[in-house]
Design a protein around this motif. Structure first.
Motif, PDB file in Angstrom:
ATOM      1  N   PHE A 200       0.806  -1.211   0.000  1.00 18.04           N
ATOM      2  CA  PHE A 200       0.000   0.000   0.000  1.00 18.04           C
ATOM      3  C   PHE A 200       0.844   1.268   0.000  1.00 18.04           C
ATOM      4  O   PHE A 200       0.318   2.371   0.067  1.00 18.04           O
ATOM      5  N   GLU A 201       2.160   1.093  -0.097  1.00 21.84           N
ATOM      6  CA  GLU A 201       3.025   2.245  -0.309  1.00 21.84           C
ATOM      7  C   GLU A 201       2.887   2.755  -1.746  1.00 21.84           C
ATOM      8  O   GLU A 201       3.283   3.869  -2.056  1.00 21.84           O
ATOM      9  N   ASN A 202       2.312   1.936  -2.598  1.00 23.18           N
ATOM     10  CA  ASN A 202       2.082   2.281  -4.002  1.00 23.18           C
ATOM     11  C   ASN A 202       0.838   3.171  -4.112  1.00 23.18           C
ATOM     12  O   ASN A 202      -0.263   2.761  -3.750  1.00 23.18           O
ATOM     13  N   SER A 203       1.003   4.408  -4.615  1.00 23.09           N
ATOM     14  CA  SER A 203      -0.122   5.344  -4.694  1.00 23.09           C
ATOM     15  C   SER A 203      -1.201   4.853  -5.656  1.00 23.09           C
ATOM     16  O   SER A 203      -2.390   5.128  -5.464  1.00 23.09           O
ATOM     17  N   ASN A 204      -0.808   4.136  -6.712  1.00 18.03           N
ATOM     18  CA  ASN A 204      -1.786   3.583  -7.647  1.00 18.03           C
ATOM     19  C   ASN A 204      -2.709   2.601  -6.941  1.00 18.03           C
ATOM     20  O   ASN A 204      -3.928   2.586  -7.156  1.00 18.03           O
ATOM     21  N   LEU A 205      -2.102   1.772  -6.096  1.00 19.51           N
ATOM     22  CA  LEU A 205      -2.876   0.779  -5.362  1.00 19.51           C
ATOM     23  C   LEU A 205      -3.807   1.466  -4.365  1.00 19.51           C
ATOM     24  O   LEU A 205      -4.975   1.076  -4.224  1.00 19.51           O
ATOM     25  N   ARG A 206      -3.326   2.484  -3.686  1.00 15.93           N
ATOM     26  CA  ARG A 206      -4.160   3.185  -2.710  1.00 15.93           C
ATOM     27  C   ARG A 206      -5.380   3.814  -3.380  1.00 15.93           C
ATOM     28  O   ARG A 206      -6.483   3.806  -2.830  1.00 15.93           O
ATOM     29  N   ALA A 207      -5.195   4.381  -4.572  1.00 18.37           N
ATOM     30  CA  ALA A 207      -6.314   5.000  -5.286  1.00 18.37           C
ATOM     31  C   ALA A 207      -7.378   3.958  -5.641  1.00 18.37           C
ATOM     32  O   ALA A 207      -8.579   4.210  -5.502  1.00 18.37           O
ATOM     33  N   PRO A 387      -2.384   8.693 -12.073  1.00 21.06           N
ATOM     34  CA  PRO A 387      -1.646   7.482 -11.738  1.00 21.06           C
ATOM     35  C   PRO A 387      -2.344   6.198 -12.125  1.00 21.06           C
ATOM     36  O   PRO A 387      -1.700   5.220 -12.460  1.00 21.06           O
ATOM     37  N   ILE A 388      -3.718   6.158 -12.040  1.00 28.02           N
ATOM     38  CA  ILE A 388      -4.370   4.885 -12.245  1.00 28.02           C
ATOM     39  C   ILE A 388      -4.925   4.719 -13.652  1.00 28.02           C
ATOM     40  O   ILE A 388      -5.556   3.718 -13.945  1.00 28.02           O
ATOM     41  N   MET A 389      -4.717   5.675 -14.526  1.00 30.14           N
ATOM     42  CA  MET A 389      -5.226   5.538 -15.889  1.00 30.14           C
ATOM     43  C   MET A 389      -4.295   4.629 -16.680  1.00 30.14           C
ATOM     44  O   MET A 389      -3.354   5.072 -17.349  1.00 30.14           O
TER      45      MET A 389
END
Length: 391
Positions: A200-207, A387-389
């Motif tokens: 969960f240090e990954n910002s993409n994953l958090r989003a 980030p998540i696109m």
């Protein structure tokens, strides 16, 4: 390889029929045991709480990444089936019913997220499409007990429980016998508690997780209260005479179609765009619900609920695809399981909130409060849209 996905999808459908098996016969249980009408919400919450505890323990022990996912799926299917069967024992008290449903949910933690882990081990590319079919199977399995209830006629409600128990055992056997560990599986050799939080240090994953959280706030409360929505409409508009069990099946099952279609669209538009659009539309449905609940046209209400049933689920597999794609291969199963744990935690709050609010406000305005989840989810996805696109 081509045969693997249909087997996984079939197994997911068969095993997840346990999820709402209790809900489909809740009115009969309430009548036979002279329980309070609000017991339905408690019965649903027991399964959800069991699933939350189960996914937390599975994730903490990194079970899906350290052991064969197919074996975990099989044994979980057997134990969930046994727990499901427990509620037909004569002489049970309310606490016993809730306990058996808790353990049904607990062992479903070894079925739903582990099934997604198995799929991700086989389909590295086009995962959104594969998970679209897989989550569609979950949706269809969730709705199936309502169909069984519709066609069980004058048979005792226990026959719905017997049928779903047999289906779960069959689903577990299909995975165990025909789906070995996938070619993209990377085993975690040692127990690593840090794997639970490191991803969960990954910002993409958090989003993706925040979007999923908002989606789950709405989803299971909507599913759990569909029979109540229809019953309230029948009471308000007696001439409608809606078939509650059959319509509950159709409305929930509609999500299976949207999951599959959304999975195909994600191949071209990307999973984040599909998830965002579906979450936005379902949020709009929450806001529009009073208008349709107060409509004198039962056909208009059913059409609206059918549409809502489609958009409320279409984003689910895409959020899972985003989580899988942003996770390391050695911790993918753990992340999928933990995200399920976090998402399902919100379902208990939303279900119990609706249960409480149903005693103090008109049922036509009750479902406005489900819009809180999609609002949070869409804002989170919009803020993290770059980030998540991904495709």
């Amino acid at each position: 390889m081509k045969k693997i996905l249909p087997i996984i999808v079939s197994s997911q459908f068969l095993c997840t029929s346990l999820w709402f098996a209790g809900n489909s016969v809740a009115s009969d249980i309430v009548r036979d045991l002279h329980l309070a009408p609000g017991f339905l919400a408690h019965l649903t919450s027991a399964v959800q709480f069991g699933f939350i505890v189960g996914t937390f323990i599975f994730a903490l022990l990194t079970i899906a990444d350290r052991f064969s996912p197919s074996a975990v799926f099989f044994y979980s299917a057997l134990l969930a089936a046994a727990s499901n069967l427990g509620i037909v024992i004569e002489g049970l008290q309310e606490i016993h019913l809730l306990g058996f449903r808790f353990f049904t949910g607990f062992f479903l933690a070894g079925i739903y997220p582990v099934g997604m882990k198995i799929a991700s081990d086989y389909f590295d590319k086009g995962l959104g499409k594969s998970l679209g079919y897989l989550v569609g199977a979950l949706v269809l399995g969730t709705s199936f007990p309502h169909l069984l209830k519709t066609f069980s006629g004058d048979l005792p409600w226990a026959y719905v429980i017997y049928a779903t128990t047999v289906l779960s055992v069959l689903g577990g056997l299909l995975i165990y016998l025909f789906v070995p560990d996938g070619p993209y599986r990377r085993s975690m050799q040692k127990l690593k508690f840090k794997a639970v939080t490191k991803g969960f240090e990954n910002s993409n994953l958090r989003a993706a997780v925040l979007g999923y959280f908002g989606h789950m706030w709405e989803l299971y409360a909507f599913w759990a209260f569909i029979p109540i929505m229809l019953a309230n409409y029948n009471a308000w508009m007696p001439s409608a005479n809606l078939n509650i069990a059959f319509l509950s099946f159709l409305i929930i099952a509609a999500g299976a179609l949207s999951c599959a279609v959304g999975g195909i669209i994600s191949q071209y538009a990307g999973p984040s765009k599909v998830a965002f659009t579906a979450l936005l539309l379902s949020g709009i449905c929450c806001l529009m619900s009073p208008f349709f609940m107060l409509s004198s046209s039962s056909s208009l209400l059913v059409a609206f609920l059918f549409f809502w049933g489609m958009v409320v689920t279409a984003d689910s597999p895409q959020f899972s695809a985003l989580v899988a794609q942003h996770s390391k291969e050695t911790s993918r199963g753990t992340n999928l399981t933990l995200v399920n744990c976090l998402g399902f935690s919100s379902t208990i709050v939303s279900i119990q909130l609706l249960n409480f609010l149903s005693t103090i406000i008109s049922p036509q305005y009750l479902y406005l409060f489900l819009g809180v989840g999609p609002l949070i989810g869409t804002i989170a996805m919009y803020l993290e849209r770059k980030p998540i696109m991904i495709r």
